[in-house]
Design an enzyme around this catalytic site. Sequence first.
Site, PDB file in Angstrom:
ATOM      1  N   ASP A   3      -6.394  -4.995   7.788  1.00 22.63           N
ATOM      2  CA  ASP A   3      -6.751  -3.692   7.195  1.00 22.63           C
ATOM      3  C   ASP A   3      -6.886  -2.592   8.239  1.00 22.63           C
ATOM      4  O   ASP A   3      -7.998  -2.217   8.642  1.00 22.63           O
ATOM      5  CB  ASP A   3      -8.054  -3.807   6.382  1.00 22.63           C
ATOM      6  CG  ASP A   3      -7.819  -4.539   5.079  1.00 22.63           C
ATOM      7  OD1 ASP A   3      -6.699  -4.470   4.559  1.00 22.63           O
ATOM      8  OD2 ASP A   3      -8.763  -5.188   4.580  1.00 22.63           O
ATOM      9  N   LYS A  53       0.870  -1.187   0.000  1.00 30.13           N
ATOM     10  CA  LYS A  53       0.000   0.000   0.000  1.00 30.13           C
ATOM     11  C   LYS A  53       0.897   1.224   0.000  1.00 30.13           C
ATOM     12  O   LYS A  53       1.701   1.418   0.910  1.00 30.13           O
ATOM     13  CB  LYS A  53      -0.894   0.012   1.246  1.00 30.13           C
ATOM     14  CG  LYS A  53      -1.962  -1.073   1.237  1.00 30.13           C
ATOM     15  CD  LYS A  53      -2.929  -0.929   2.408  1.00 30.13           C
ATOM     16  CE  LYS A  53      -3.959  -2.047   2.376  1.00 30.13           C
ATOM     17  NZ  LYS A  53      -4.852  -2.020   3.555  1.00 30.13           N
ATOM     18  N   ASP A  85     -13.551   2.034  11.015  1.00 34.02           N
ATOM     19  CA  ASP A  85     -13.978   1.353   9.779  1.00 34.02           C
ATOM     20  C   ASP A  85     -13.942  -0.182   9.897  1.00 34.02           C
ATOM     21  O   ASP A  85     -13.737  -0.868   8.906  1.00 34.02           O
ATOM     22  CB  ASP A  85     -13.054   1.826   8.636  1.00 34.02           C
ATOM     23  CG  ASP A  85     -13.597   1.460   7.262  1.00 34.02           C
ATOM     24  OD1 ASP A  85     -14.824   1.481   7.085  1.00 34.02           O
ATOM     25  OD2 ASP A  85     -12.787   1.137   6.371  1.00 34.02           O
ATOM     26  N   GLU A  92     -12.507 -11.143  10.418  1.00 36.96           N
ATOM     27  CA  GLU A  92     -12.292 -12.446   9.785  1.00 36.96           C
ATOM     28  C   GLU A  92     -11.772 -13.453  10.793  1.00 36.96           C
ATOM     29  O   GLU A  92     -11.039 -13.092  11.723  1.00 36.96           O
ATOM     30  CB  GLU A  92     -11.298 -12.314   8.625  1.00 36.96           C
ATOM     31  CG  GLU A  92     -11.868 -11.544   7.450  1.00 36.96           C
ATOM     32  CD  GLU A  92     -11.027 -11.680   6.174  1.00 36.96           C
ATOM     33  OE1 GLU A  92     -10.357 -12.710   5.998  1.00 36.96           O
ATOM     34  OE2 GLU A  92     -11.061 -10.736   5.369  1.00 36.96           O
ATOM     35  N   SER A 127       2.425  -5.913   3.704  1.00 31.54           N
ATOM     36  CA  SER A 127       1.785  -6.803   4.688  1.00 31.54           C
ATOM     37  C   SER A 127       1.923  -8.229   4.178  1.00 31.54           C
ATOM     38  O   SER A 127       1.554  -8.521   3.038  1.00 31.54           O
ATOM     39  CB  SER A 127       0.289  -6.496   4.818  1.00 31.54           C
ATOM     40  OG  SER A 127       0.095  -5.138   5.100  1.00 31.54           O
ATOM     41  N   ALA A 128       2.416  -9.104   5.053  1.00 36.23           N
ATOM     42  CA  ALA A 128       2.603 -10.502   4.659  1.00 36.23           C
ATOM     43  C   ALA A 128       1.252 -11.149   4.378  1.00 36.23           C
ATOM     44  O   ALA A 128       0.293 -10.957   5.124  1.00 36.23           O
ATOM     45  CB  ALA A 128       3.317 -11.266   5.774  1.00 36.23           C
ATOM     46  N   TYR A 129       1.197 -11.879   3.258  1.00 36.49           N
ATOM     47  CA  TYR A 129      -0.030 -12.617   2.935  1.00 36.49           C
ATOM     48  C   TYR A 129      -0.236 -13.768   3.896  1.00 36.49           C
ATOM     49  O   TYR A 129       0.728 -14.417   4.341  1.00 36.49           O
ATOM     50  CB  TYR A 129       0.073 -13.178   1.506  1.00 36.49           C
ATOM     51  CG  TYR A 129      -0.689 -12.354   0.494  1.00 36.49           C
ATOM     52  CD1 TYR A 129      -0.341 -11.034   0.256  1.00 36.49           C
ATOM     53  CD2 TYR A 129      -1.753 -12.897  -0.225  1.00 36.49           C
ATOM     54  CE1 TYR A 129      -1.024 -10.276  -0.683  1.00 36.49           C
ATOM     55  CE2 TYR A 129      -2.450 -12.143  -1.168  1.00 36.49           C
ATOM     56  CZ  TYR A 129      -2.076 -10.836  -1.387  1.00 36.49           C
ATOM     57  OH  TYR A 129      -2.759 -10.093  -2.312  1.00 36.49           O
ATOM     58  N   LEU A 130      -1.481 -14.041   4.194  1.00 40.42           N
ATOM     59  CA  LEU A 130      -1.871 -15.231   4.949  1.00 40.42           C
ATOM     60  C   LEU A 130      -1.896 -16.404   3.980  1.00 40.42           C
ATOM     61  O   LEU A 130      -1.830 -16.208   2.760  1.00 40.42           O
ATOM     62  CB  LEU A 130      -3.259 -15.000   5.569  1.00 40.42           C
ATOM     63  CG  LEU A 130      -3.303 -13.906   6.638  1.00 40.42           C
ATOM     64  CD1 LEU A 130      -4.742 -13.604   7.036  1.00 40.42           C
ATOM     65  CD2 LEU A 130      -2.493 -14.333   7.857  1.00 40.42           C
TER      66      LEU A 130
END
Lengths: 385, 385
Positions: A292, A99, A272, A277, A203-206
């Site tokens: 996020d 981002k 926000d 999750e 940000s590291a992906y899951l």
Amino acid sequence: MCLHMLTIYLGHMKLYSLAAALANITVTNHEVTYDPDTSWLKFHLGINRYALYSRDDPTVLQLIKDMQSMTVISAVVKPSGHHLKLALKMRNLAKAMFKPMRQQRDEETPEDVFYFVDLQRHNAEIAAFHLDRILDFRRVPPVVGRLVNITSEVLKVTQNEDLRAVFFTSPANNTCFFAKCLYVCKTEYAACGSPDLLEGSLSAYLPGLSIAPRISIPSPWIRSYTFTGREEWEVNPFYCDTIKQQYPYNSGNRLLNIIDMSIFDFLIGNMDRHHYEIFTKFGDEGFLLHLDNARGFGKHAKDEMSILSPLSQCCMIKQSTLLRLQLLAQSEFRLSDVMRESLQEDSLRPILTEPHLLALDRRLHKVLRVVHQYLPKESTERICK
Amino acid sequence: MCLHMLTIYLGHMKLYSLAAALANITVTNHEVTYDPDTSWLKFHLGINRYALYSRDDPTVLQLIKDMQSMTVISAVVKPSGHHLKLALKMRNLAKAMFKPMRQQRDEETPEDVFYFVDLQRHNAEIAAFHLDRILDFRRVPPVVGRLVNITSEVLKVTQNEDLRAVFFTSPANNTCFFAKCLYVCKTEYAACGSPDLLEGSLSAYLPGLSIAPRISIPSPWIRSYTFTGREEWEVNPFYCDTIKQQYPYNSGNRLLNIIDMSIFDFLIGNMDRHHYEIFTKFGDEGFLLHLDNARGFGKHAKDEMSILSPLSQCCMIKQSTLLRLQLLAQSEFRLSDVMRESLQEDSLRPILTEPHLLALDRRLHKVLRVVHQYLPKESTERICK
């Protein structure tokens, strides 16, 4: 080797069906080779029903180092309204979401802007990871800051036509990119390098959804995403009594986890959090992911007390959370000091301005005031009224 | 009375067919009563093939006064991408376009923003009218600044549902409105009052298109509205030779009028003149309207020489224009001084910051330098090569 690693992966996480996982690995195996000793795989293997990583897991340090230094091998622009996000792939199945910087550290969200149209801040994403770790939640995937050359490191390494279509050279000869166009391409939303260097958060992906499915659940304290609407929790002081009766909030720790999340969001000033999750395979007792967080840290002078409604309306808190908050309110471990020190590790330091760091202390005291107002001294981890 | 006025109107302007004009008046006559002595009607009657108004026409002063003070009786939000425009109707068929303030006087267009996505500036619209008048062109319809109470003066007086749908109250309790949604409503583009008062520009409407038809013609020096495209005029130094052969630029004063417009645009720094409009009934010799100047005055430090390409490539200029420019380059009538004095008349003064006023002098000298570079001393109003 793939299958061996996969078996360990499967055995450790107990998250998925063998068939689904095999299918996934088979596809990726055609495209890339990978080393089972990678920080990404180890990070994914370390995820358990309590947290994304354990307290002193060296994997996270390695993952952070890798995200800061690994060579990008391809990039995909993610469609996301007018938010700018690039999915960056590195070797060994490593993947991170980029981002870009959209505003200066000392710029604040204008007072007339609604929480749901606020810009996403890369530094908020970084700071939220550090705060989550300091609070000992460990529910935010690792995030680092990185200065990326968007021409040589991103554009030139990828053959993706979609990506090329959103890159352009600005009138000042800087390389820029804008969000994937859903309707009309909006270059006024573009992020631009100087001339190619652009800072951003990674940000590291899951693990992929086919390997470790997650579901997204609307927060019971969701806000009205309209100009005038009010949700029930905003007008009914007994709202939590209803929620406490309802599945999945009527047993286990789900409601306490929601309250943890509201404290986290109050500290960063994030209004926000419409959904949360969870990993489905951990069942109802699994932790809540704090994903996020880029709309946090928008207004240092504003403490939005409504974010704390789950705490103030349900008047319950985990003992472990309360103890950690009390620790961070002490002068030896003052939250702002710990955060300042932690954020110094990031290459894009300073991540937060001093007013934002000091706001954390002020907000922490407000959380504790709410706790002490509603909870009898001996009451933790249970309903107080 | 209607028909009597209409006859005068028809006779004076020779712009339209009687049937079309009658149809128009009949419709409006059902809704409103009007006084033939209004400033709007007099302004419309005063339009001739040379200019929108004559040099010392008292009507314009009255029109300016009326725009500043007349009560709004209804408002319509105009669909216009993300630009905010309200068509305001007052009594006696008076009508003006309201463009709200979007940025502070001292804010500049960011260097990475393309001319075609720049914000529209209400103060640029006001300043452009004054400059056009000072240059003796009189091709910009009168514009004034006005502080409008968007709740009591606009929202409450109108029953228009479309308008109500774009109004909302911001988190800071200010009244705001956004552009009519073509795709997705973008509140981040909203203009907000404080809490209801919002400054903006009011531009007097021209006669309706059914009464006085206009056509919009692409400028021969149109820019490429893409990130990478180049138009022929940007790469071919002999471009004007081709244009000079083509109708309607091969005779009469059309090309000289285009050059006037380019000088005007260079002085205000407007790169967005993709089309120009003319009244059809004046034929090819009619003047060019200088409409929509809100993208001027974006960067005081930048002199965009490419805007002057019609002058530098065709090397011709009207004698009257050159004399006026030379007059305004003299210390007694210095353009910035005349503009400063003129803009002092507007109720939203100061309209331009000092750097923008001083940029006018610098740019004027650059225009004259181009003229003297290409034109022999004795050559005006004719082709020099």
